[in-house]
Design an enzyme around this catalytic site. Structure first.
Site, PDB file in Angstrom:
ATOM      1  N   ILE A 193      -1.283 -36.978  57.965  1.00  0.00           N
ATOM      2  CA  ILE A 193      -0.296 -37.061  56.810  1.00  0.00           C
ATOM      3  C   ILE A 193       1.090 -36.989  56.966  1.00  0.00           C
ATOM      4  O   ILE A 193       1.122 -35.833  57.870  1.00  0.00           O
ATOM      5  CB  ILE A 193      -0.380 -36.337  55.830  1.00  0.00           C
TER       6      ILE A 193
ATOM      7  N   TYR B 226       2.506 -35.900  60.787  1.00  0.00           N
ATOM      8  CA  TYR B 226       1.508 -35.186  61.633  1.00  0.00           C
ATOM      9  C   TYR B 226       0.988 -36.444  61.893  1.00  0.00           C
ATOM     10  O   TYR B 226       0.339 -36.002  63.034  1.00  0.00           O
ATOM     11  CB  TYR B 226       0.656 -34.473  60.740  1.00  0.00           C
TER      12      TYR B 226
ATOM     13  N   ASP C  98      -7.676 -28.627  62.279  1.00  0.00           N
ATOM     14  CA  ASP C  98      -6.688 -29.489  61.607  1.00  0.00           C
ATOM     15  C   ASP C  98      -5.479 -29.935  63.368  1.00  0.00           C
ATOM     16  O   ASP C  98      -6.512 -30.034  64.247  1.00  0.00           O
ATOM     17  CB  ASP C  98      -5.657 -27.821  61.992  1.00  0.00           C
TER      18      ASP C  98
ATOM     19  N   GLU D  95      -7.096 -22.622  52.394  1.00  0.00           N
ATOM     20  CA  GLU D  95      -7.502 -21.320  53.152  1.00  0.00           C
ATOM     21  C   GLU D  95      -7.672 -19.910  52.496  1.00  0.00           C
ATOM     22  O   GLU D  95      -9.741 -19.605  52.560  1.00  0.00           O
ATOM     23  CB  GLU D  95      -6.526 -21.751  54.541  1.00  0.00           C
TER      24      GLU D  95
HETATM   25  O1  48C Z   1      -1.528 -34.239  57.832  1.00  0.00           O
HETATM   26  C1  48C Z   1      -0.991 -33.047  57.518  1.00  0.00           C
HETATM   27  N1  48C Z   1       0.649 -33.385  56.866  1.00  0.00           N
HETATM   28  C2  48C Z   1       1.792 -32.661  56.262  1.00  0.00           C
HETATM   29  O2  48C Z   1       2.529 -32.580  55.960  1.00  0.00           O
HETATM   30  C3  48C Z   1       1.198 -31.157  56.490  1.00  0.00           C
HETATM   31  C4  48C Z   1       0.078 -30.942  56.571  1.00  0.00           C
HETATM   32  N2  48C Z   1      -1.464 -32.036  57.150  1.00  0.00           N
HETATM   33  C5  48C Z   1      -2.943 -31.825  58.174  1.00  0.00           C
HETATM   34  O3  48C Z   1      -2.953 -30.341  57.100  1.00  0.00           O
HETATM   35  C6  48C Z   1      -3.023 -31.434  59.044  1.00  0.00           C
HETATM   36  O4  48C Z   1      -3.859 -31.754  60.019  1.00  0.00           O
HETATM   37  C7  48C Z   1      -2.938 -29.929  59.659  1.00  0.00           C
HETATM   38  O5  48C Z   1      -3.051 -29.806  60.616  1.00  0.00           O
HETATM   39  C8  48C Z   1      -3.327 -29.125  58.560  1.00  0.00           C
HETATM   40  C9  48C Z   1      -2.572 -27.774  57.646  1.00  0.00           C
HETATM   41  N3  48C Z   1      -2.435 -26.972  59.013  1.00  0.00           N
HETATM   42  C10 48C Z   1      -1.024 -26.975  59.309  1.00  0.00           C
HETATM   43  O6  48C Z   1       0.238 -27.510  59.238  1.00  0.00           O
HETATM   44  C11 48C Z   1      -0.806 -25.747  60.467  1.00  0.00           C
HETATM   45  N4  48C Z   1      -1.530 -25.857  61.735  1.00  0.00           N
HETATM   46  C12 48C Z   1      -1.220 -24.611  60.068  1.00  0.00           C
END
Ligand code: 48C
Length: 371
Positions: free
Chosen positions: A126, A129, A214, A306
């Site tokens: 999102i 990411y 993630d 979590e």
């Molecule tokens: O896809 C997103 N966009 C964002 O702006 C914030 C989180 N995420 C999803 O949530 C991603 O898939 C991330 O991997 C997950 C939250 N995990 C993390 O941000 C780190 N791996 C701790």
């Protein structure tokens, strides 16, 4: 002496069991009409239900695929010589903890091939990411369930930013367009709701297992069918040697994620869980509903999804646990017992990647694995 009744198809309607079934159906129907609801707790209904299901199971057994065993050569398991003595490999509730050297991939792959297992890998990309998808998929093609049937489900608000990939045989990629949320915490937490909804709408029809991870990660060593089980979680890389009092559980009794300091088995990471579609549905449904109850009270658990995952696993114990080999962050020192790093955090500047404002000259330094 057991008497087995075989119904003769032509005249079965004359036999006693058939007449009994008809009477039973009529009585349930009448009961329903009178009470305007089906009392599924009534012993009458339960026995009836069991007998119907029993009949279905009996016919279902005939449809099961025959077992074809294949000759395999490997060392004899040795009762007196455990494969690992430096780490815990079994929980007090008989859930295996998966470490390098404790399993034979050839045996497991043969078993899962026989069952023609189909695995769904869900990931959320999102907002910014989306930049992690390329590395994620490319490394998954090299290391994730190679040779098995895999469908990647990419949840994103930026469908045009998802690259096209050439995938190996038996692999598919489906992009699911979903809404974004302003706060990154909400993006992370709403994953539970979206996995639950898609489990009901499509995953239950398309795959047997779900692996929910993630996206800001890369696969860097084999992740195979050894991880599959009814419902599994992963030990958080920052807490494998911590005491339960040190786990960063939610500690406010007002929260539905609350865990008191005298409870808790392990600290599970939010970035890697999975299981059968049914079990993942139950987990994500619990976590989402628990979050919504807290939201009504203006409470948000300390580590978001979590925290709710850890609460779920406290009372619904995972049937398998993955070691930190399956979720690692190189900002942590590598302990001697960590023989392989299979799924590793991609270094990033959390601020730059999470928030809208553009931070020029982003310095690449990732904080602790915690968000
Ligand atoms: O896809 C997103 N966009 C964002 O702006 C914030 C989180 N995420 C999803 O949530 C991603 O898939 C991330 O991997 C997950 C939250 N995990 C993390 O941000 C780190 N791996 C701790």
């Amino acid at each position: 002496m057991t008497v087995e009744i075989y119904l003769d198809k032509k005249n079965c309607w004359k036999t006693k069991p058939f007449i009994l079934c008809v009477l039973l159906l009529c009585s349930i129907f009448w009961h329903t009409l009178r009470h305007n609801r089906l009392d599924t707790n009534a012993p009458l209904f339960c026995n009836f239900q069991r007998s119907i299901i029993g009949i279905n199971n009996a016919s279902h057994l005939g449809l099961l695929k025959g077992v074809t065993l294949h000759r395999m050569l490997y060392d004899t398991p040795n009762i007196m010589r455990p494969l690992r003595i430096d780490v815990l490999t079994m929980t007090p509730w008989f859930a295996p903890i998966v470490w390098n050297g404790t399993y034979n991939s050839d045996i497991l792959n043969a078993q899962f091939h026989q069952k023609d297992v189909h695995v769904g890998l869900t990931v959320f990309a999102i907002r910014k990411y989306a930049v992690f998808v390329q590395t994620f998929i490319e490394t998954a093609e090299k290391f994730f369930m190679v040779g098995q049937k895999v469908t990647y489900y990419i949840f994103t608000d930026r469908i045009n930013d998802i690259p096209a990939f050439t995938l190996s045989d038996g692999r598919k990629l489906i992009v699911l367009e979903v809404p974004s949320y302003t706060r990154w915490q909400d993006v992370s937490m709403r994953r539970m709701e979206m996995i639950r909804d898609q489990s009901r709408q499509r995953f239950i029809r398309e795959v047997d297992y779900l692996v929910c991870v993630d996206v800001d990660m890369r696969f860097s060593d084999e992740v195979g069918v050894e991880i599959l089980s009814g419902i599994f979680g992963t030990l958080h890389p920052g807490f494998y040697s911590a005491s339960r009092e040190q786990f960063t559980y939610e500690r406010r009794p007002q929260s539905t994620a609350y865990i008191p300091t005298d409870e808790g088995d392990f600290y599970y990471a939010g970035g890697f869980f999975g299981g059968t579609v049914e079990e993942v549905y139950r987990l994500t449904n619990f976590c989402h509903n628990a979050m919504m109850v807290d939201k009504e009270k203006q409470i948000e658990a300390i580590w978001h999804d979590e925290s709710y995952l850890n609460k779920y696993f406290l009372y619904e114990k995972p049937t398998k646990i993955l070691s930190p080999e399956y979720l690692w962050d190189n900002n942590f020192q590598t302990p001697g017992f960590l023989k392989r790093k299979r799924f590793v955090a991609v270094p990033k500047n959390h601020n730059a990647i999470r928030y809208r404002r553009e931070l020029m000259g982003v310095s690449v330094a990732s904080g602790k694995f915690h968000r």
